[in-house]
Scaffold this active site. Structure first.
Site, mmCIF file in Angstrom:
data_model
loop_
_atom_site.group_PDB
_atom_site.id
_atom_site.type_symbol
_atom_site.label_atom_id
_atom_site.label_comp_id
_atom_site.label_asym_id
_atom_site.label_seq_id
_atom_site.Cartn_x
_atom_site.Cartn_y
_atom_site.Cartn_z
ATOM 1 N N SER A 1 0.850 -1.193 0.000
ATOM 2 C CA SER A 1 0.000 0.000 0.000
ATOM 3 C C SER A 1 0.886 1.243 0.000
ATOM 4 O O SER A 1 2.085 1.167 0.323
ATOM 5 C CB SER A 1 -0.880 -0.012 1.258
ATOM 6 O OG SER A 1 -1.563 1.210 1.446
ATOM 7 N N TYR B 1 -3.979 -0.584 10.024
ATOM 8 C CA TYR B 1 -3.748 -0.828 8.597
ATOM 9 C C TYR B 1 -2.335 -0.422 8.210
ATOM 10 O O TYR B 1 -1.627 -1.161 7.506
ATOM 11 C CB TYR B 1 -4.781 -0.054 7.776
ATOM 12 C CG TYR B 1 -4.722 -0.325 6.295
ATOM 13 C CD1 TYR B 1 -5.397 -1.403 5.746
ATOM 14 C CD2 TYR B 1 -3.997 0.501 5.438
ATOM 15 C CE1 TYR B 1 -5.362 -1.658 4.380
ATOM 16 C CE2 TYR B 1 -3.942 0.254 4.077
ATOM 17 C CZ TYR B 1 -4.621 -0.823 3.559
ATOM 18 O OH TYR B 1 -4.573 -1.089 2.199
#
Length: 250
Positions: free
Chosen positions: A142, A155
């Protein structure tokens, strides 16, 4: 272009009910691979789309956040088409809350799926691929593998860790014929990013920073995934490939 051909290969792709996972599964199938599609919810649409282009596909429904599910899942996956040549660890989740209010349950939900499942499924695939003498593992990282983000501490922690696992496994397995790499998508329009798209100010700020001037689409990940799954990337190990429209370069 033969080095990009995946004919005769089987790919296990997680998180295939939609978005990035669905697009990658279809992209690998378009390059010739048979697909084992794994998701917690229904992947019928993905499987039907793959079969409609003349490729083989099988579906498994499983909650990857429970580690006890992983060994039987991998064994079943390997039984469909004669083994697993490619693993794509795409399944993931996100919980949004300020760090001071981030609950323990949200933290562990994210870590169990985004991190623990990635390692333990890679471990199973790695053992299988070492015996076969070759294999490709692609982890989905990510932009928050490099940045801190806002209101997503679990996250962010998980995606930083995914890049670390990618490098650690590459160090151990590159000499055994296995390439372990990652793709770090930029801002891709999916269910996970829907709250950002709906936030007019945040959406505008994101688009203004992206040199390409737009959000990414799941289909933008097809080509990079085929590259990392194919023999074209045989000398690429422990790399995190950013597909971000130039976000990190800005």
């Amino acid at each position: 272009m033969n080095s990009f051909d995946l004919s005769g290969k089987t790919a296990l792709v997680t998180g295939t009910s939609g978005g990035i996972g669905q697009a990658i599964a279809i992209g690998l199938a378009e390059a010739g691979a048979s697909i084992v599609a794994v998701s917690a919810s229904n992947s019928d649409e993905t499987v039907e789309m793959i079969r409609s282009i003349g490729r083989k596909a099988a579906q498994i429904s499983a909650d990857l956040s429970h580690s006890d599910n992983l060994e039987p899942l991998f064994a079943e996956s390997a039984s469909f088409f004669g083994g697993i040549d490619i693993l794509v660890n795409n399944a993931g989740t996100i919980r949004r809350a300020p760090a001071a209010e981030h609950s323990r349950s949200d933290w562990f939900d994210v870590i169990d799926l985004n991190l623990n499942a990635v390692f333990f499924l890679s471990q199973l695939a790695g053992r299988h691929m070492i015996e076969r003498g070759s294999g490709k593992i692609i982890n989905i990282a990510s932009m928050l593998s490099f940045q801190g983000g806002i209101n997503v501490p679990g996250y962010t922690a998980s995606k930083h860790a995914v890049t670390g696992i990618t490098k650690a496994l590459a160090n151990e397995w590159a000499g055994k014929g296995i390439q372990v790499n990652a793709i770090a998508p930029g801002y891709i329009a999916t269910r996970n990013t829907a709250p950002l798209i709906a936030d007019e100010k945040r959406n505008q700020a994101i688009v203004e920073r992206i040199p390409a001037g737009r959000w990414g689409k799941p289909e933008d990940l097809k080509g990079p995934a085929v590259f990392l799954a194919s023999s074209a990337s045989d000398y690429m190990n422990g790399h995190v490939l950013c597909v971000d429209g130039g976000w990190l370069a800005r």
